[in-house]
Write a protein that holds these residues in place. Structure first.
Motif, PDB file in Angstrom:
ATOM      1  N   ALA A 238       3.018  10.777   2.470  1.00  0.00           N
ATOM      2  CA  ALA A 238       3.400  10.080   3.666  1.00  0.00           C
ATOM      3  C   ALA A 238       4.420   8.980   3.634  1.00  0.00           C
ATOM      4  CB  ALA A 238       2.244   9.745   4.145  1.00  0.00           C
ATOM      5  N   ARG A 239       5.063   8.418   4.488  1.00  0.00           N
ATOM      6  CA  ARG A 239       5.906   7.277   4.330  1.00  0.00           C
ATOM      7  C   ARG A 239       5.266   5.940   4.047  1.00  0.00           C
ATOM      8  NH1 ARG A 239      10.913   7.981   8.267  1.00  0.00           N
ATOM      9  NH2 ARG A 239      11.499   6.170   6.981  1.00  0.00           N
ATOM     10  N   LEU A 240       4.433   5.904   3.130  1.00  0.00           N
ATOM     11  CA  LEU A 240       3.806   4.684   2.943  1.00  0.00           C
ATOM     12  C   LEU A 240       4.495   3.488   2.481  1.00  0.00           C
ATOM     13  CD1 LEU A 240       0.409   5.830   0.839  1.00  0.00           C
ATOM     14  CD2 LEU A 240       0.489   5.248   3.444  1.00  0.00           C
ATOM     15  N   LEU A 245      -0.056  -0.639   3.223  1.00  0.00           N
ATOM     16  CA  LEU A 245      -1.003  -0.779   2.178  1.00  0.00           C
ATOM     17  C   LEU A 245      -1.539  -2.111   2.682  1.00  0.00           C
ATOM     18  CD1 LEU A 245       0.838   0.009  -1.288  1.00  0.00           C
ATOM     19  CD2 LEU A 245      -0.876   1.414   0.319  1.00  0.00           C
ATOM     20  N   ALA A 246      -0.833  -3.238   3.103  1.00  0.00           N
ATOM     21  CA  ALA A 246      -1.484  -4.471   3.197  1.00  0.00           C
ATOM     22  C   ALA A 246      -2.330  -4.478   4.504  1.00  0.00           C
ATOM     23  CB  ALA A 246      -0.376  -5.717   3.741  1.00  0.00           C
ATOM     24  N   VAL A 251      -5.085  -7.390   4.830  1.00  0.00           N
ATOM     25  CA  VAL A 251      -4.482  -8.620   4.040  1.00  0.00           C
ATOM     26  C   VAL A 251      -3.041  -8.875   4.582  1.00  0.00           C
ATOM     27  CG1 VAL A 251      -6.233  -8.634   2.495  1.00  0.00           C
ATOM     28  CG2 VAL A 251      -4.026  -7.546   1.846  1.00  0.00           C
ATOM     29  N   SER A 252      -2.435  -9.890   4.082  1.00  0.00           N
ATOM     30  CA  SER A 252      -0.956  -9.992   4.338  1.00  0.00           C
ATOM     31  C   SER A 252      -0.464  -9.439   3.204  1.00  0.00           C
ATOM     32  CB  SER A 252      -0.620 -11.502   4.469  1.00  0.00           C
ATOM     33  OG  SER A 252      -0.971 -12.236   3.160  1.00  0.00           O
ATOM     34  N   ALA A 253       0.966  -9.093   3.319  1.00  0.00           N
ATOM     35  CA  ALA A 253       1.773  -8.506   2.331  1.00  0.00           C
ATOM     36  C   ALA A 253       1.807  -9.589   1.033  1.00  0.00           C
ATOM     37  CB  ALA A 253       3.183  -8.243   2.693  1.00  0.00           C
ATOM     38  N   ALA A 254       1.836 -10.827   1.331  1.00  0.00           N
ATOM     39  CA  ALA A 254       2.095 -11.690   0.261  1.00  0.00           C
ATOM     40  C   ALA A 254       0.417 -11.548  -0.478  1.00  0.00           C
ATOM     41  CB  ALA A 254       2.069 -13.022   0.574  1.00  0.00           C
ATOM     42  N   LEU A 264      -3.582  -5.356 -11.532  1.00  0.00           N
ATOM     43  CA  LEU A 264      -2.720  -4.225 -12.127  1.00  0.00           C
ATOM     44  C   LEU A 264      -1.575  -4.620 -13.105  1.00  0.00           C
ATOM     45  CD1 LEU A 264      -3.014  -1.671  -9.170  1.00  0.00           C
ATOM     46  CD2 LEU A 264      -4.429  -1.785 -11.492  1.00  0.00           C
ATOM     47  N   ASP A 265      -1.288  -5.805 -12.948  1.00  0.00           N
ATOM     48  CA  ASP A 265       0.060  -6.588 -13.253  1.00  0.00           C
ATOM     49  C   ASP A 265       1.245  -5.671 -12.917  1.00  0.00           C
ATOM     50  OD1 ASP A 265       1.493  -8.454 -14.539  1.00  0.00           O
ATOM     51  OD2 ASP A 265       1.501  -7.277 -16.764  1.00  0.00           O
ATOM     52  N   THR A 266       1.501  -5.309 -11.707  1.00  0.00           N
ATOM     53  CA  THR A 266       2.623  -4.646 -11.168  1.00  0.00           C
ATOM     54  C   THR A 266       2.564  -5.057  -9.808  1.00  0.00           C
ATOM     55  OG1 THR A 266       3.546  -2.432 -10.973  1.00  0.00           O
ATOM     56  CG2 THR A 266       1.373  -2.366 -10.521  1.00  0.00           C
ATOM     57  N   THR A 267       3.619  -4.442  -8.827  1.00  0.00           N
ATOM     58  CA  THR A 267       3.843  -4.633  -7.494  1.00  0.00           C
ATOM     59  C   THR A 267       3.166  -3.527  -6.711  1.00  0.00           C
ATOM     60  OG1 THR A 267       5.985  -3.810  -7.468  1.00  0.00           O
ATOM     61  CG2 THR A 267       5.900  -6.185  -8.090  1.00  0.00           C
ATOM     62  N   PRO A 268       2.937  -3.637  -5.366  1.00  0.00           N
ATOM     63  CA  PRO A 268       2.545  -2.828  -4.456  1.00  0.00           C
ATOM     64  C   PRO A 268       3.610  -1.418  -4.629  1.00  0.00           C
ATOM     65  CG  PRO A 268       2.163  -4.595  -3.617  1.00  0.00           C
ATOM     66  CD  PRO A 268       2.903  -4.878  -4.545  1.00  0.00           C
TER      67      PRO A 268
END
Length: 330
Positions: A238-240, A245-246, A251-254, A264-268
């Motif tokens: 899907a076009r996630l 995800l937020a 929650v907020s994107a931040a 996870l030491d990575t970005t979404p």
């Protein structure tokens, strides 16, 4: 994800992995090697590796005298290795046996792949095979390593380094990360995922992740990303977006970005891309030949984007990956 690079000279039969055990070696990393490369996996329908241990002495006292290892072959076994895992130990100031270093040099000279876990980077550097090469070691020995081996390009903040025919891991659980990376490099994502499931271990942590991440105590007990990740993994086609995800996590994107960094030491977005690329690899391995379909079903959009990401993250094209890991390759 590390770039694919040269492979050692192969002999007939399963790829042979040999581990050298030396005085005061760490049992944990030895066990990691056995778990990844040494166990039979009948569920896969074939043997992945031919595995053996060897030592310079008939009896080897392991770290801190916890136990003595005996009944393994001598160093002649190192001369038959396609991949040689060198010994590591906590007392990095004590030089390795000359016979062990000679075995490492000979293996390297004939094209064997070399692996060092944790302080195994010191063994490789003592043998003189790391000069001018990239490597990592446990963060607590970074200054010591740099002082002794200034010609080595040490990367102290990563889990593992794949420098082609020489691979090093930071130690402890990173040995499992590197082991699964090697299985993925040798046999593809599908087999690596099967091995990781047996280990009940994360199928893929990128080698570039930091060794040590400060994780503050959570304010709430429900901040784990596990439910969100499971939800997203079922919808990779899907076009996630990060906003999706937020919203799912309420929650907020931040805030979501902070949680991904902490847990996870990575970005979404980085996580989404890595998961989609792993799914694309599995689809190719299962026999899907239409790269437009692979790109669409994995959420990567177009065949051009699939090609660009595979070149950037894996180092080969989808066609080359199919030749190596597709059904016809078996």
């Amino acid at each position: 994800m590390a770039k694919e690079s040269s492979h050692p000279v192969r002999r007939a039969g399963p790829h042979r992995v040999v581990v050298i055990v030396d005085e005061n070696s760490n049992p944990f990393e030895l066990s990691c090697a056995i778990e990844i490369f040494g166990l039979r996996r009948p569920e896969l329908g074939r043997d992945l590796y031919d595995f053996t241990l060897c030592s310079a002495e008939p009896r080897t006292l392991m770290r801190d005298g916890f136990f003595t290892l005996s009944g393994v072959g001598d160093l002649a076994a190192a001369g038959t290795a396609d991949t040689l895992i060198v010994p590591n130990r906590p007392d990095v100031e004590v030089p390795r046996r000359p016979a062990v270093l000679d075995a490492v040099r000979r293996a390297h000279a004939r094209g064997a792949r070399l692996i060092g876990y944790c302080s195994g980077a010191f063994t490789l550097a003592e043998a003189g095979v790391l000069d001018g090469r990239r490597a990592t070691a446990h963060w607590q020995w970074a200054d010591t390593f740099r002082a002794r081996f200034p010609a080595v390009r040490l990367e102290p903040d990563v889990l593992f380094v794949d420098d082609g025919d020489i691979l090093t891991a930071a130690g402890s659980a990173a040995a499992l990360d590197l082991g699964l990376h090697v299985v993925r490099r040798d046999h593809g994502a599908e087999v690596a995922n099967a091995v990781s499931r047996r280990l009940v271990f994360a199928a893929h942590r990128d080698g570039g992740q930091r060794q040590f991440v400060e994780r503050p105590m959570p304010d709430l007990p429900d901040e784990s990303l596990t439910p969100l990740l499971a939800w997203a993994q079922e919808r990779l086609d899907a076009r996630l977006t990060v906003a999706d995800l937020a919203a799912r996590a309420a929650v907020s994107a931040a805030t979501l970005h902070r949680r991904f960094r902490a847990q996870l030491d990575t970005t979404p977005l980085g996580w989404l891309t890595a998961e989609r690329l792993a799914l694309a690899c599995r689809l190719i391995e299962r026999g899907e030949t239409r790269f437009e379909v692979v790109a669409r079903r994995s959420g990567l959009g177009t065949a051009a984007n699939l090609r660009a990401l595979m070149h950037r993250e894996i180092g080969i094209s989808p066609s080359a990956y199919r030749r190596r890991f597709g059904p016809a390759a078996g």
